[in-house]
Motif scaffolding. Structure first.
Motif, PDB file in Angstrom:
ATOM      1  N   LEU A  17       7.892 -10.161   0.646  1.00  0.00           N
ATOM      2  CA  LEU A  17       7.064  -9.292  -0.173  1.00  0.00           C
ATOM      3  C   LEU A  17       7.557  -7.863  -0.156  1.00  0.00           C
ATOM      4  CD1 LEU A  17       3.253  -9.805   0.168  1.00  0.00           C
ATOM      5  CD2 LEU A  17       4.690  -9.647  -1.854  1.00  0.00           C
ATOM      6  N   ILE A  48      -1.379 -12.591  -6.389  1.00  0.00           N
ATOM      7  CA  ILE A  48      -2.136 -11.361  -6.197  1.00  0.00           C
ATOM      8  C   ILE A  48      -1.292 -10.147  -6.560  1.00  0.00           C
ATOM      9  CG2 ILE A  48      -3.156  -9.851  -4.439  1.00  0.00           C
ATOM     10  CD1 ILE A  48      -4.195 -12.336  -3.050  1.00  0.00           C
ATOM     11  N   LEU A  49      -0.078 -10.113  -6.021  1.00  0.00           N
ATOM     12  CA  LEU A  49       0.785  -8.969  -6.286  1.00  0.00           C
ATOM     13  C   LEU A  49       1.099  -8.865  -7.779  1.00  0.00           C
ATOM     14  CD1 LEU A  49       2.079  -6.765  -4.527  1.00  0.00           C
ATOM     15  CD2 LEU A  49       4.242  -7.984  -4.813  1.00  0.00           C
ATOM     16  N   ARG A  98      -0.008 -15.183  -2.569  1.00  0.00           N
ATOM     17  CA  ARG A  98       0.379 -13.779  -2.383  1.00  0.00           C
ATOM     18  C   ARG A  98       1.064 -13.221  -3.611  1.00  0.00           C
ATOM     19  NH1 ARG A  98       1.703 -13.858   3.277  1.00  0.00           N
ATOM     20  NH2 ARG A  98      -0.259 -13.323   4.252  1.00  0.00           N
ATOM     21  N   SER A 107      -2.215 -10.326  12.510  1.00  0.00           N
ATOM     22  CA  SER A 107      -3.119 -11.368  12.961  1.00  0.00           C
ATOM     23  C   SER A 107      -3.541 -12.330  11.848  1.00  0.00           C
ATOM     24  CB  SER A 107      -4.374 -10.734  13.566  1.00  0.00           C
ATOM     25  OG  SER A 107      -5.002  -9.947  12.573  1.00  0.00           O
ATOM     26  N   THR A 108      -3.224 -11.979  10.602  1.00  0.00           N
ATOM     27  CA  THR A 108      -3.634 -12.830   9.490  1.00  0.00           C
ATOM     28  C   THR A 108      -2.967 -14.193   9.595  1.00  0.00           C
ATOM     29  OG1 THR A 108      -3.361 -10.830   8.225  1.00  0.00           O
ATOM     30  CG2 THR A 108      -3.976 -12.822   7.004  1.00  0.00           C
ATOM     31  N   PRO A 109      -3.783 -15.253   9.441  1.00  0.00           N
ATOM     32  CA  PRO A 109      -3.148 -16.564   9.370  1.00  0.00           C
ATOM     33  C   PRO A 109      -2.294 -16.641   8.093  1.00  0.00           C
ATOM     34  CG  PRO A 109      -5.529 -16.695   8.980  1.00  0.00           C
ATOM     35  CD  PRO A 109      -5.226 -15.295   9.324  1.00  0.00           C
ATOM     36  N   ARG A 125      -2.074  -6.485   9.883  1.00  0.00           N
ATOM     37  CA  ARG A 125      -1.818  -7.716   9.146  1.00  0.00           C
ATOM     38  C   ARG A 125      -1.227  -8.834  10.005  1.00  0.00           C
ATOM     39  NH1 ARG A 125       2.009  -6.905   5.647  1.00  0.00           N
ATOM     40  NH2 ARG A 125       1.570  -4.694   5.576  1.00  0.00           N
ATOM     41  N   ARG A 150      -0.891 -17.251   4.761  1.00  0.00           N
ATOM     42  CA  ARG A 150      -1.414 -17.825   3.540  1.00  0.00           C
ATOM     43  C   ARG A 150      -0.259 -18.266   2.673  1.00  0.00           C
ATOM     44  NH1 ARG A 150      -4.919 -14.783  -0.162  1.00  0.00           N
ATOM     45  NH2 ARG A 150      -5.426 -13.242   1.396  1.00  0.00           N
TER      46      ARG A 150
END
Lengths: 302, 320
Positions: free
Chosen positions: A4, A33-34, A30, A21-23, A19, A25
């Motif tokens: 990204l 969204i971007l 992604r 700790s985010t599992p 970020r 996705r």
């Protein structure tokens, strides 16, 4: 994650340190969204980009080539033309706007904070009803008031004076609403009681203590009112036939409306004038973002 | 809004209400005197700028200007009761402008608020990068004075200048945003462009106020981000969505700047394209009573639609 950041701006890494700790996705969501966010950015910024690019073009350059890209660089001569047009009235317009917005916002902030403070701290029979009337005023479509105001101002010779725009600008029902919420939440009754015991009059207490406590709300009220006066078009357009009293919005639209007539103001001059008057507001917005958000939060979360 | 204000007032008041009735009355009187002193500057201006003009408008809407047979000399003003209202409601130019604005609002407001909500949720998502940049970019149009934004769009759709139609032509699309059929979508686009960011920021601020534990708990339970948005976040920002909808309804009712600015490049924008436009046209014809009647009807309609909407969401809210 790393894929990204390659596609986007280099500042990406610093924006959100949590970020990690985010599992994980799915990459596709992604990118989706971007993608949506980037398309939206293009939609919102492209017109402004066009305005800025166009302000660097000569009048003939505007009508040839790609509108979204540069075509010669004439910004400085355009700016000179803007300030030279009609004997330099543009500077006068900017000054007028500054007077209307600065003075109007300062006074309306003072009056609104006095009123909001009174409604929050000195409840009396009927104060609730009074507050509701003020709130209802927020719902009245503003342009509807412009015509009767014009007709009422005209017999008392206020039309075509600074007062015609200043007087309506001094009233901010939304400011009263914000000030009341903020005063109720942040000025403790105990402090007022203590000041009273020390023999301080209510007016002195307000200016020396309460106003200081309420200052974040005051900045927000001032900003909202400043921008709404700066942006106002209908009221000054109706009230001020005299060009030398007009604010910059009315002036520029006046230039644009000559479009197509014999000795119209050249399009590049109008566009550069529009781009120039946007700059101070954008700076104001970017530098004082914090206060925008605090004002909006109190408007929506109750 | 007002229902929420009540308990707060009671709370600040308990210092007073704890005492005996007589002392309470004295305190209330003392409060009132101080409050009136503080309220005076605002109240006077509020009277001058809101109350008197509104009363004047309502009063004038009950009169009619009568011209003598030849149309010479100044017209005389005669009482007409609700006659103007009957005339205005039969005036197809005015009712047409109401329909037009309703239609623009019905299509544009949901699109704009849907986009604002989507962008706010995406900005709020944990994995989103460059939040600050995106937020500023979306909010930027609001920094442009409405009329300057409209003026910019007028050039952007001007057939002689438009870079958009030029791009459309390159891909073989014969687009003309100023044709009569495209006027409403063009104006809807100007509104969406100008106000999405403002609404997005209101919704985003409400999202930020949600306690992080809530979404955290849902995440622990294995909820996907989309489901957290739908089941946790959107219900929590309901007040913000209601507020932005009411503001948008009022904003649509007073539509004027966009069509007025567009008129210079699109002469097919008629002189009563929106209700405000129609009222201004009546004033230009020196018929203020007619304009006043149109104003009152528009204000009442705005109130009915706003309160109708609030009623509707309150009812569905209590079923949930």
């Amino acid at each position: 994650m790393s894929t990204l950041q390659i596609g986007s701006r280099p500042r990406a890494a610093s924006t959100s340190p949590t970020r990690r700790s985010t599992p994980r996705r799915s990459d596709s969501s992604r990118w989706l969204i971007l993608g949506v966010m980037t398309i939206s950015v293009v939609y919102f910024l492209a017109p402004v980009w066009w305005l800025l690019v166009s302000s660097t073009k000569s009048d003939s350059g505007l009508f040839s080539g790609n509108g979204f890209w540069f075509n010669g660089f004439h910004l400085w001569s355009n700016i000179r033309s803007v300030f030279a047009q009609d004997n330099g009235i543009y500077a006068r317009w900017l000054l007028n706007t500054l007077v209307y917005a600065g003075l109007g916002a300062a006074l309306s902030t003072l009056f609104a904070s006095l009123a909001g403070y009174a409604l929050a701290k000195f409840p009396f029979r009927g104060s609730g009803a009074l507050f509701n009337i003020v709130l209802a005023a927020v719902l009245v479509p503003q342009p509807l008031l412009a015509i009767p105001l014009y007709l009422l101002f005209s017999p008392v010779h206020l039309v075509n004076t600074y007062w015609a725009v200043l007087i309506p600008s001094m009233v901010s029902p939304f400011g009263v609403y914000l000030a009341r919420i903020y005063a109720a939440a942040s000025v403790p009754d105990e402090v007022l009681e203590a000041a009273r015991l020390d023999g301080s009059g209510e007016v002195r207490t307000f200016f020396q203590i309460s106003l200081r406590v309420m200052s974040p709300a005051l900045v927000t009220i001032f900003l909202f009112q400043f921008v709404s006066i700066w942006s106002n078009y209908l009221l000054p357009a109706l009230m001020l036939a005299n060009e030398s009293l007009q604010p910059v919005t009315v002036g520029i639209v006046g230039w644009q409306q000559q479009h197509g007539s014999g000795n119209a103001v050249p399009t590049n001059v109008v566009i550069t004038a529009a781009a120039l008057c946007v700059v101070p507001l954008v700076i104001l917005f970017l530098s004082l973002q914090r206060f925008w958000r605090s004002g909006m939060t109190s408007g929506s979360v109750k | 809004m007002t229902a929420h204000a009540q308990p707060r007032e009671l709370r600040t008041d308990n210092r007073v209400s704890g005492r005996r009735p007589l002392a309470r009355a004295a305190a209330s009187r003392r409060n009132r005197n101080i409050a009136l002193l503080f309220l005076t500057p605002f109240a006077l201006l509020f009277l001058a700028v809101y109350i008197i003009p509104i009363a004047y408008t309502v009063d004038q809407s009950l009169y009619k200007l009568r011209h003598d047979g030849l149309g010479l000399g100044a017209p005389t003003k005669v009482f007409n009761a609700l006659g103007n209202y009957a005339d205005v409601l039969r005036d197809s130019a005015f009712t047409g402008s109401i329909e037009r604005v309703l239609l623009i609002g019905l299509v544009q407001v949901p699109i704009m608020l849907g986009l604002a909500l989507l962008l706010a949720l995406l900005l709020d998502a944990r994995s989103t990068v460059l939040k600050r940049f995106f937020r500023l970019a979306y909010f930027l149009p609001y920094a442009l004075p409405g009329v300057v934004g409209s003026l910019m769009w007028a050039y952007l759709v001007d057939p002689g200048l438009s870079p958009i139609t030029a791009l459309a032509h390159d891909i073989g699309w014969n687009l003309n945003p100023t044709s009569s059929r495209m006027l409403a979508p063009t104006i809807g686009n100007m509104l969406t462009w100008g106000w999405t960011g403002y609404n997005m920021l209101i919704i985003y601020s409400a999202l930020q106020a949600i306690p992080p534990e809530l979404s955290e708990a849902a995440r622990m339970d294995g909820c996907s981000a989309w489901r957290i948005s739908w089941h946790v976040k959107i219900p929590m920002v309901r007040p913000a969505l209601i507020l932005t909808t009411v503001f948008s309804i009022i904003g649509t009712a007073q539509l004027y700047n966009e069509p007025a600015t567009l008129q210079t490049v699109a002469p097919n924008v008629g002189s009563s394209y929106t209700p405000i436009f129609a009222a201004f046209t009546a004033v230009a014809d020196n018929d203020f009573p007619y304009a006043a009647t149109e104003s009152v009807i528009l204000a009442l309609l705005t109130l009915i639609v706003s309160f109708g909407f609030l009623r509707l969401v309150q009812r569905t809210g209590s079923i949930r």
